[in-house]
Design a protein around this motif. Sequence first.
Motif, PDB file in Angstrom:
ATOM      1  N   GLY A  16      -1.091  20.049  18.995  1.00  0.00           N
ATOM      2  CA  GLY A  16       0.204  20.581  18.998  1.00  0.00           C
ATOM      3  C   GLY A  16       0.264  21.937  18.225  1.00  0.00           C
ATOM      4  O   GLY A  16       0.676  21.686  17.160  1.00  0.00           O
ATOM      5  N   LEU A  17       0.285  22.885  18.931  1.00  0.00           N
ATOM      6  CA  LEU A  17       0.347  24.338  18.204  1.00  0.00           C
ATOM      7  C   LEU A  17       1.279  25.069  18.535  1.00  0.00           C
ATOM      8  O   LEU A  17       1.418  26.304  19.095  1.00  0.00           O
ATOM      9  N   GLY A  18       2.685  24.388  18.603  1.00  0.00           N
ATOM     10  CA  GLY A  18       3.807  25.112  19.215  1.00  0.00           C
ATOM     11  C   GLY A  18       4.410  25.916  18.032  1.00  0.00           C
ATOM     12  O   GLY A  18       3.615  26.468  17.013  1.00  0.00           O
ATOM     13  N   HIS A  19       5.510  26.090  17.951  1.00  0.00           N
ATOM     14  CA  HIS A  19       6.405  26.904  16.954  1.00  0.00           C
ATOM     15  C   HIS A  19       6.074  26.596  15.509  1.00  0.00           C
ATOM     16  O   HIS A  19       5.971  27.257  14.710  1.00  0.00           O
ATOM     17  N   GLY A  21       3.467  23.836  14.543  1.00  0.00           N
ATOM     18  CA  GLY A  21       2.043  23.695  14.463  1.00  0.00           C
ATOM     19  C   GLY A  21       1.203  24.927  14.408  1.00  0.00           C
ATOM     20  O   GLY A  21       0.068  24.691  13.777  1.00  0.00           O
ATOM     21  N   TYR A  38      -6.195  21.654  19.436  1.00  0.00           N
ATOM     22  CA  TYR A  38      -5.785  21.566  20.935  1.00  0.00           C
ATOM     23  C   TYR A  38      -4.145  21.605  21.134  1.00  0.00           C
ATOM     24  O   TYR A  38      -3.419  21.119  20.457  1.00  0.00           O
ATOM     25  N   PRO A  40      -1.964  21.750  25.060  1.00  0.00           N
ATOM     26  CA  PRO A  40      -2.210  22.023  26.599  1.00  0.00           C
ATOM     27  C   PRO A  40      -1.726  23.325  27.034  1.00  0.00           C
ATOM     28  O   PRO A  40      -2.298  23.712  28.379  1.00  0.00           O
ATOM     29  N   ALA A  41      -0.686  24.020  26.228  1.00  0.00           N
ATOM     30  CA  ALA A  41      -0.507  25.281  26.750  1.00  0.00           C
ATOM     31  C   ALA A  41      -1.148  26.449  26.455  1.00  0.00           C
ATOM     32  O   ALA A  41      -1.823  26.656  25.130  1.00  0.00           O
ATOM     33  N   LEU A  73       3.744  17.344  17.500  1.00  0.00           N
ATOM     34  CA  LEU A  73       4.045  17.158  18.828  1.00  0.00           C
ATOM     35  C   LEU A  73       5.852  16.907  19.203  1.00  0.00           C
ATOM     36  O   LEU A  73       6.533  16.562  18.392  1.00  0.00           O
ATOM     37  N   PRO A  74       6.226  17.189  20.351  1.00  0.00           N
ATOM     38  CA  PRO A  74       7.656  17.362  20.571  1.00  0.00           C
ATOM     39  C   PRO A  74       8.457  15.912  20.365  1.00  0.00           C
ATOM     40  O   PRO A  74       9.665  15.736  19.981  1.00  0.00           O
ATOM     41  N   ILE A  78       5.126  11.183  23.347  1.00  0.00           N
ATOM     42  CA  ILE A  78       4.033  11.849  23.331  1.00  0.00           C
ATOM     43  C   ILE A  78       3.118  11.601  22.248  1.00  0.00           C
ATOM     44  O   ILE A  78       1.792  11.288  22.499  1.00  0.00           O
ATOM     45  N   VAL A  82      -0.620  10.182  22.952  1.00  0.00           N
ATOM     46  CA  VAL A  82      -1.723  10.779  22.254  1.00  0.00           C
ATOM     47  C   VAL A  82      -2.694  10.114  21.513  1.00  0.00           C
ATOM     48  O   VAL A  82      -4.025  10.012  21.484  1.00  0.00           O
ATOM     49  N   THR A 101       8.688  15.118  14.232  1.00  0.00           N
ATOM     50  CA  THR A 101       9.891  14.281  13.980  1.00  0.00           C
ATOM     51  C   THR A 101      10.248  13.283  15.178  1.00  0.00           C
ATOM     52  O   THR A 101      10.371  13.509  16.418  1.00  0.00           O
ATOM     53  N   VAL A 126       8.698  17.147   8.609  1.00  0.00           N
ATOM     54  CA  VAL A 126       8.790  18.327   7.515  1.00  0.00           C
ATOM     55  C   VAL A 126      10.291  18.451   7.785  1.00  0.00           C
ATOM     56  O   VAL A 126      10.917  18.690   8.910  1.00  0.00           O
ATOM     57  N   VAL A 130      10.584  27.143  11.239  1.00  0.00           N
ATOM     58  CA  VAL A 130       9.393  27.978  11.517  1.00  0.00           C
ATOM     59  C   VAL A 130       9.042  28.893  10.448  1.00  0.00           C
ATOM     60  O   VAL A 130       7.950  29.170  10.178  1.00  0.00           O
TER      61      VAL A 130
HETATM   62  P1  NAD Z   1       7.234  22.994  20.363  1.00  0.00           P
HETATM   63  O1  NAD Z   1       7.781  22.569  21.581  1.00  0.00           O
HETATM   64  O2  NAD Z   1       7.303  24.526  20.020  1.00  0.00           O
HETATM   65  O3  NAD Z   1       5.783  22.585  20.181  1.00  0.00           O
HETATM   66  C1  NAD Z   1       5.200  21.435  20.492  1.00  0.00           C
HETATM   67  C2  NAD Z   1       3.915  21.572  21.052  1.00  0.00           C
HETATM   68  O4  NAD Z   1       3.271  20.301  21.395  1.00  0.00           O
HETATM   69  C3  NAD Z   1       3.862  22.677  22.320  1.00  0.00           C
HETATM   70  O5  NAD Z   1       2.943  23.625  22.205  1.00  0.00           O
HETATM   71  C4  NAD Z   1       3.142  21.557  23.585  1.00  0.00           C
HETATM   72  O6  NAD Z   1       2.349  22.407  24.328  1.00  0.00           O
HETATM   73  C5  NAD Z   1       2.220  20.661  22.594  1.00  0.00           C
HETATM   74  N1  NAD Z   1       2.080  19.427  23.325  1.00  0.00           N
HETATM   75  C6  NAD Z   1       2.670  18.544  24.123  1.00  0.00           C
HETATM   76  N2  NAD Z   1       2.111  17.797  24.780  1.00  0.00           N
HETATM   77  C7  NAD Z   1       0.732  17.605  23.982  1.00  0.00           C
HETATM   78  C8  NAD Z   1      -0.255  16.948  23.990  1.00  0.00           C
HETATM   79  N3  NAD Z   1      -0.408  15.950  24.707  1.00  0.00           N
HETATM   80  N4  NAD Z   1      -1.330  17.177  22.963  1.00  0.00           N
HETATM   81  C9  NAD Z   1      -1.314  18.242  22.219  1.00  0.00           C
HETATM   82  N5  NAD Z   1      -0.369  19.170  22.260  1.00  0.00           N
HETATM   83  C10 NAD Z   1       0.928  18.838  23.163  1.00  0.00           C
HETATM   84  O7  NAD Z   1       7.809  22.304  18.987  1.00  0.00           O
HETATM   85  P2  NAD Z   1       8.076  22.577  17.414  1.00  0.00           P
HETATM   86  O8  NAD Z   1       9.330  23.468  17.250  1.00  0.00           O
HETATM   87  O9  NAD Z   1       6.650  23.172  17.075  1.00  0.00           O
HETATM   88  O10 NAD Z   1       8.361  21.185  16.835  1.00  0.00           O
HETATM   89  C11 NAD Z   1       7.397  20.255  16.780  1.00  0.00           C
HETATM   90  C12 NAD Z   1       7.853  18.937  16.130  1.00  0.00           C
HETATM   91  O11 NAD Z   1       8.518  19.297  14.983  1.00  0.00           O
HETATM   92  C13 NAD Z   1       8.948  18.475  16.795  1.00  0.00           C
HETATM   93  O12 NAD Z   1       8.815  16.932  16.867  1.00  0.00           O
HETATM   94  C14 NAD Z   1      10.568  18.837  16.117  1.00  0.00           C
HETATM   95  O13 NAD Z   1      11.317  17.889  16.152  1.00  0.00           O
HETATM   96  C15 NAD Z   1       9.703  19.069  14.712  1.00  0.00           C
HETATM   97  N6  NAD Z   1      10.594  20.156  13.687  1.00  0.00           N
HETATM   98  C16 NAD Z   1      10.732  21.291  14.340  1.00  0.00           C
HETATM   99  C17 NAD Z   1      11.347  22.405  13.481  1.00  0.00           C
HETATM  100  C18 NAD Z   1      11.473  23.583  14.066  1.00  0.00           C
HETATM  101  O14 NAD Z   1      12.358  24.419  13.399  1.00  0.00           O
HETATM  102  N7  NAD Z   1      11.242  24.053  15.381  1.00  0.00           N
HETATM  103  C19 NAD Z   1      11.562  21.834  12.362  1.00  0.00           C
HETATM  104  C20 NAD Z   1      11.362  20.646  11.740  1.00  0.00           C
HETATM  105  C21 NAD Z   1      10.626  19.479  12.613  1.00  0.00           C
END
Ligand code: NAD
Length: 307
Positions: A16-19, A21, A38, A40-41, A73-74, A78, A82, A101, A126, A130
């Motif tokens: 999970g390497l989003g905003h 990760g 890893y 999927p995006a 992860l979202p 999920i 996983v 979360t 956490v 970001v």
């Molecule tokens: P995001 O949507 O940017 O990232 C989630 C990533 O998970 C995506 O890149 C997605 O492709 C990936 N993903 C989905 N299915 C997957 C799988 N099966 N295997 C691997 N990766 C997979 O979300 P985010 O903002 O990075 O938030 C992630 C978590 O952190 C959430 O639970 C969110 O509530 C929590 N959080 C976010 C913030 C924030 O400010 N963004 C702050 C605190 C906590």
Amino acid sequence: MSTETTPATTKVAFLGLGHMGGPMAANLVRAGYEVLAYDPAPAAREQARADGATVVDAAAAATAEADLVITMLPNGRIVLDVYADVLSAAKPGTLFVDCSTIDVADAKQAAHLAVAAGHRALDAPVSGGVGGATAGTLTFMVGGPAEDFAAALPVLEVMGGKVVHCGGAGVGQAAKICNNMMLGISMIGLSEAIVLGEKLGLTHDKFYDVVSTASGQCWSLTSYCPVPGPVPTSPANNDYRPGFATALMTKDLGLAANALRDNGVEGRFGLLAAEIYDRFNRSAGDKDFSAIVTDIRNRSHRSSSEG
Ligand code: NAD
């Protein structure tokens, strides 16, 4: 896993390497950890490769090599999917650390599945957003056994400025949703008071001057004031650009509402805050959660002119 968690002894899988990760994994690479990444995006994988992680094609492939597995992860569905996919691929005793979360019930279930498969597990959500993920200054709220907390601590300290062991499985998530439930309630209460003050002829500056040192004082006012002016760094001064997006506050209040119901707590303000943010979220776009004051103001004008 070696009892010493150092870059030399510990391979980290990051799923999970989003905003959040993405930059967290990058900080681990910078600290010298070998990170097997890893997502999927394709864009997330590309960025992780550019940050120096070893990008693999499947979550199970990353997990099979790792001593410690971090998920970011979202949602809980999920995370559980996983875990179901990767637990059998992991070496016995692998330490799973879920930083997403998610529902307290899902966090407990994830830990249960990991332990039943012969592994170890922590929930470690956490706060800090970001900005904190990028700067390595997140606050981690951790649930799980003390010895597993101790093993994960050096890795979490790379990504965080503060790491608190809150209790057993699920109690890290509990700390996160309790805090954010208070934040949501206090932002709504403050916003109602500000709009009432406006109607009664109290300027924002005078409101701030009095309340910031009176018994109504709270973080929502003194660090994150939802109207422009009194706190120049608050998102209100930047057209409510987050900050902490309304969608994320809505998600966290939904998790808090689930926990209130699951545990039979008389939490009327928490449930109402979840409902109020859920409604606002449908029109809020990417606005910061403190923009709830604009919704309360708009709806107040409407009801007084209609009524
Ligand atoms: P995001 O949507 O940017 O990232 C989630 C990533 O998970 C995506 O890149 C997605 O492709 C990936 N993903 C989905 N299915 C997957 C799988 N099966 N295997 C691997 N990766 C997979 O979300 P985010 O903002 O990075 O938030 C992630 C978590 O952190 C959430 O639970 C969110 O509530 C929590 N959080 C976010 C913030 C924030 O400010 N963004 C702050 C605190 C906590």
